[in-house]
Design an enzyme around this catalytic site. Structure first.
Site, PDB file in Angstrom:
ATOM      1  N   LEU A 208      23.263   9.755 -23.281  1.00  0.00           N
ATOM      2  CA  LEU A 208      23.139   9.396 -21.869  1.00  0.00           C
ATOM      3  C   LEU A 208      21.695   9.319 -21.423  1.00  0.00           C
ATOM      4  O   LEU A 208      21.366   8.539 -20.534  1.00  0.00           O
ATOM      5  CB  LEU A 208      23.854  10.431 -20.990  1.00  0.00           C
ATOM      6  CG  LEU A 208      25.364  10.485 -21.011  1.00  0.00           C
ATOM      7  CD1 LEU A 208      25.866  11.223 -19.780  1.00  0.00           C
ATOM      8  CD2 LEU A 208      25.978   9.103 -21.070  1.00  0.00           C
ATOM      9  N   GLY A 209      20.843  10.153 -22.005  1.00  0.00           N
ATOM     10  CA  GLY A 209      19.457  10.122 -21.562  1.00  0.00           C
ATOM     11  C   GLY A 209      18.631  11.103 -22.345  1.00  0.00           C
ATOM     12  O   GLY A 209      19.155  11.912 -23.112  1.00  0.00           O
ATOM     13  N   HIS A 251      19.374  15.424 -14.336  1.00  0.00           N
ATOM     14  CA  HIS A 251      19.223  16.343 -15.471  1.00  0.00           C
ATOM     15  C   HIS A 251      17.935  16.048 -16.250  1.00  0.00           C
ATOM     16  O   HIS A 251      17.152  16.959 -16.527  1.00  0.00           O
ATOM     17  CB  HIS A 251      20.463  16.185 -16.367  1.00  0.00           C
ATOM     18  CG  HIS A 251      20.435  16.948 -17.652  1.00  0.00           C
ATOM     19  ND1 HIS A 251      21.216  18.054 -17.883  1.00  0.00           N
ATOM     20  CD2 HIS A 251      19.733  16.764 -18.807  1.00  0.00           C
ATOM     21  CE1 HIS A 251      20.995  18.526 -19.099  1.00  0.00           C
ATOM     22  NE2 HIS A 251      20.108  17.745 -19.698  1.00  0.00           N
ATOM     23  N   GLU A 252      17.702  14.793 -16.590  1.00  0.00           N
ATOM     24  CA  GLU A 252      16.531  14.463 -17.411  1.00  0.00           C
ATOM     25  C   GLU A 252      15.230  14.675 -16.639  1.00  0.00           C
ATOM     26  O   GLU A 252      14.223  15.084 -17.212  1.00  0.00           O
ATOM     27  CB  GLU A 252      16.629  13.031 -17.936  1.00  0.00           C
ATOM     28  CG  GLU A 252      17.821  12.779 -18.855  1.00  0.00           C
ATOM     29  CD  GLU A 252      17.858  13.674 -20.083  1.00  0.00           C
ATOM     30  OE1 GLU A 252      16.799  14.189 -20.493  1.00  0.00           O
ATOM     31  OE2 GLU A 252      18.961  13.892 -20.629  1.00  0.00           O
ATOM     32  N   HIS A 255      14.244  18.195 -17.094  1.00  0.00           N
ATOM     33  CA  HIS A 255      13.426  18.413 -18.305  1.00  0.00           C
ATOM     34  C   HIS A 255      11.996  17.936 -18.080  1.00  0.00           C
ATOM     35  O   HIS A 255      11.027  18.596 -18.475  1.00  0.00           O
ATOM     36  CB  HIS A 255      14.000  17.630 -19.489  1.00  0.00           C
ATOM     37  CG  HIS A 255      15.292  18.155 -20.025  1.00  0.00           C
ATOM     38  ND1 HIS A 255      15.536  19.491 -20.215  1.00  0.00           N
ATOM     39  CD2 HIS A 255      16.411  17.501 -20.446  1.00  0.00           C
ATOM     40  CE1 HIS A 255      16.758  19.638 -20.725  1.00  0.00           C
ATOM     41  NE2 HIS A 255      17.303  18.455 -20.866  1.00  0.00           N
ATOM     42  N   ASP A 280      16.942  30.409 -21.358  1.00  0.00           N
ATOM     43  CA  ASP A 280      16.349  29.297 -20.597  1.00  0.00           C
ATOM     44  C   ASP A 280      15.158  29.744 -19.743  1.00  0.00           C
ATOM     45  O   ASP A 280      14.669  28.974 -18.914  1.00  0.00           O
ATOM     46  CB  ASP A 280      17.409  28.603 -19.727  1.00  0.00           C
ATOM     47  CG  ASP A 280      17.915  29.480 -18.590  1.00  0.00           C
ATOM     48  OD1 ASP A 280      17.624  30.697 -18.585  1.00  0.00           O
ATOM     49  OD2 ASP A 280      18.612  28.955 -17.697  1.00  0.00           O
ATOM     50  N   ASP A 317      29.392  14.728 -14.119  1.00  0.00           N
ATOM     51  CA  ASP A 317      28.547  14.542 -12.937  1.00  0.00           C
ATOM     52  C   ASP A 317      29.131  15.216 -11.696  1.00  0.00           C
ATOM     53  O   ASP A 317      28.414  15.849 -10.922  1.00  0.00           O
ATOM     54  CB  ASP A 317      28.376  13.047 -12.654  1.00  0.00           C
ATOM     55  CG  ASP A 317      27.256  12.428 -13.497  1.00  0.00           C
ATOM     56  OD1 ASP A 317      26.780  13.095 -14.443  1.00  0.00           O
ATOM     57  OD2 ASP A 317      26.863  11.284 -13.205  1.00  0.00           O
TER      58      ASP A 317
HETATM   59 ZN   LIG Z   1      19.136  17.874 -21.476  1.00  0.00          ZN
END
Ligand SMILES: [Zn+2]
Length: 449
Positions: A208-209, A251-252, A255, A280, A317
């Site tokens: 997805l990414g 989400h990306e 990051h 995390d 999502d």
């Molecule tokens: Zn990720």
């Protein structure tokens, strides 16, 4: 003629955009699925963790506690820990200009209506600002906003997106004739968030990414820096459930702003302060040891309910709805230390100086941490007096590296880890300060012995 077009538009509105229709078969890795949704719900997709192709953080090989990342400096939000200090509490709103690069294949894949770009920006803002009345309302307000870039790097007016038809680039591969898409298309990645929509492939299938690295692993600002999103999981109304609400980009970008997966490295330490340097690196995300598809509300991997609604999970999502307060602080810390130029001109940054072109700037020392010596760079917008001083943890000046008139431009000074009397200082954290007529700026560095 005009009437026919109106009818066609009405039909499209009624039926959904034809290129993302649910009924269109899709072939991935030699296997055909009835639709994108079928692919997204397949065992191949979920079990291979294809929601995200972001590579694992790169740790150094230092034994003992979780080591710093390769480019882990400063330590406040390195890949080794998160400093939850109130100095990183989201304050002034930071506006990040975004440019979307739409890559298209010759067969029409990659194409979507321009309106989808605007819905994606809306979703980012709803999620990062936790806007009341939207699906992102339950989360923490990170005070980060996203705006379609209105001017390109050359200062020309821009709608905030580009379109390119190239089969290689659409498939996330270099073109033998034209090289890498990002080398051709990227807008100054120090100052813009570049998002590419394309078909990103991993060994297990289409993901997805992804982002190519965490900013703590750098190289921030290089052409490759930026976010990739599968063209069919982009925007709020892509029609390809369950990744049709724009949360892949949320989400990306997480990051891209320094957040790890909530399930990174297993359960970690549950209590403070260990939870800031394990798993995390965040204490207020419930510990988790694996990613989840769907929306498993009763799952519990580490003795707590799993944080399935966190944007840094792998859930659907619709299931996701929050960043936590400490994730918001880590984002602020990451922007301040790793992406200090990533905000719109004229908008106040999280802290510190204004745009590079207008004020003096102190760069992070290289290398850091360092043994024999390190280089401290700074830039001046105009000629003038400047000094660079090293301070110990108590704020005492231990070494003056420069105090002189400098011309405008880039400068650097080298420090060998000794004080003003030429004696080697102990290992540990030090600060260095640039003082000019405009004010001062501090950064941290780590001396190894
Ligand atoms: Zn990720």
């Amino acid at each position: 003629m005009r009437l026919h077009r109106l009818v066609a538009i009405a039909l499209l509105a009624a039926c959904g955009w034809p290129l993302t229709a649910r009924s269109e078969p899709v072939t991935i890795k030699g296997k055909t699925y009835a639709s994108w949704t079928d692919y997204f719900r397949s065992a191949e997709f979920i079990q291979n963790g294809l929601r995200c192709g972001t590579p694992e953080p790169v740790w150094s090989s230092t034994p003992g506690s979780k080591p710093e990342g390769v480019a882990a400096s400063p330590g406040d939000c390195s890949l080794g820990l998160t400093n939850p200090s109130g100095e990183y509490q989201p304050g002034s709103v930071v506006v990040i200009p975004v440019v979307f690069h739409r890559l298209e294949s010759a067969t029409g894949q990659g194409v979507f209506p321009d309106s989808l770009v605007r819905t994606q920006v809306d979703v980012l803002n709803e999620d990062y600002r936790a806007i009341a009345g939207t699906p992102g309302a339950p989360g923490e307000d990170t005070r980060i906003e996203f705006r379609l870039a209105t001017t390109d790097p050359g200062g020309n007016p821009s709608p905030g997106w580009t379109r390119t038809l190239n089969e290689f680039w659409f498939n996330d591969q270099p073109d033998p004739l034209n090289g890498n898409y990002y080398d051709e298309l990227a807008w100054d990645p120090f100052h813009y968030l570049n998002v590419y929509t394309l078909s990103p492939e991993a060994p297990g299938g289409v993901v997805l990414g992804y982002v190519p690295w965490f900013p703590q692993n750098g190289p921030v600002g290089s052409n490759e820096d930026g976010v990739r999103c599968l063209w069919n999981a982009f925007g709020r109304t892509s029609a390809n459930a369950p990744y049709d609400k724009g949360r892949t980009v949320t989400h990306e970008v997480g990051h891209y702003l320094g957040l790890l997966h909530t399930f990174q490295d297993g359960c970690g330490t549950a209590t403070q302060p260990g939870c800031f340097s394990t798993a995390d690196l965040i204490c207020d995300t419930e510990p988790d040891d694996q990613f989840h598809g769907g929306c498993p509300v009763n799952s519990s991997g580490c003795g707590d309910p799993d944080p399935i609604r966190n944007y840094m999970e792998y859930t659907d999502d619709l299931c996701m709805n929050n960043f936590t307060p400490q994730q918001a602080r880590r984002i602020v810390c990451t922007i301040r230390h790793y992406r200090p130029d990533l905000y719109e001109a004229g908008i106040v940054a999280v802290s510190g100086p204004g745009p590079r072109a207008a004020t003096s700037r102190l760069a992070q020392n290289v290398p850091n941490p360092f043994g024999p010596s390190t280089e401290l760079g700074f830039s001046l917008p105009s000629a003038g007096r400047a000094s660079v001083v090293v301070l110990d943890l108590g704020g005492r000046a231990v070494r003056t590296l420069a105090s002189a008139l400098f011309p405008a431009g880039q400068h650097s000074v080298r420090w060998d880890g000794t004080d003003d009397r030429g004696q080697r200082l102990a290992a540990g954290v030090y600060f260095y300060r640039l003082v000019t007529a405009e004010g001062s700026e501090n950064r941290r560095m780590i001396v190894l012995r």
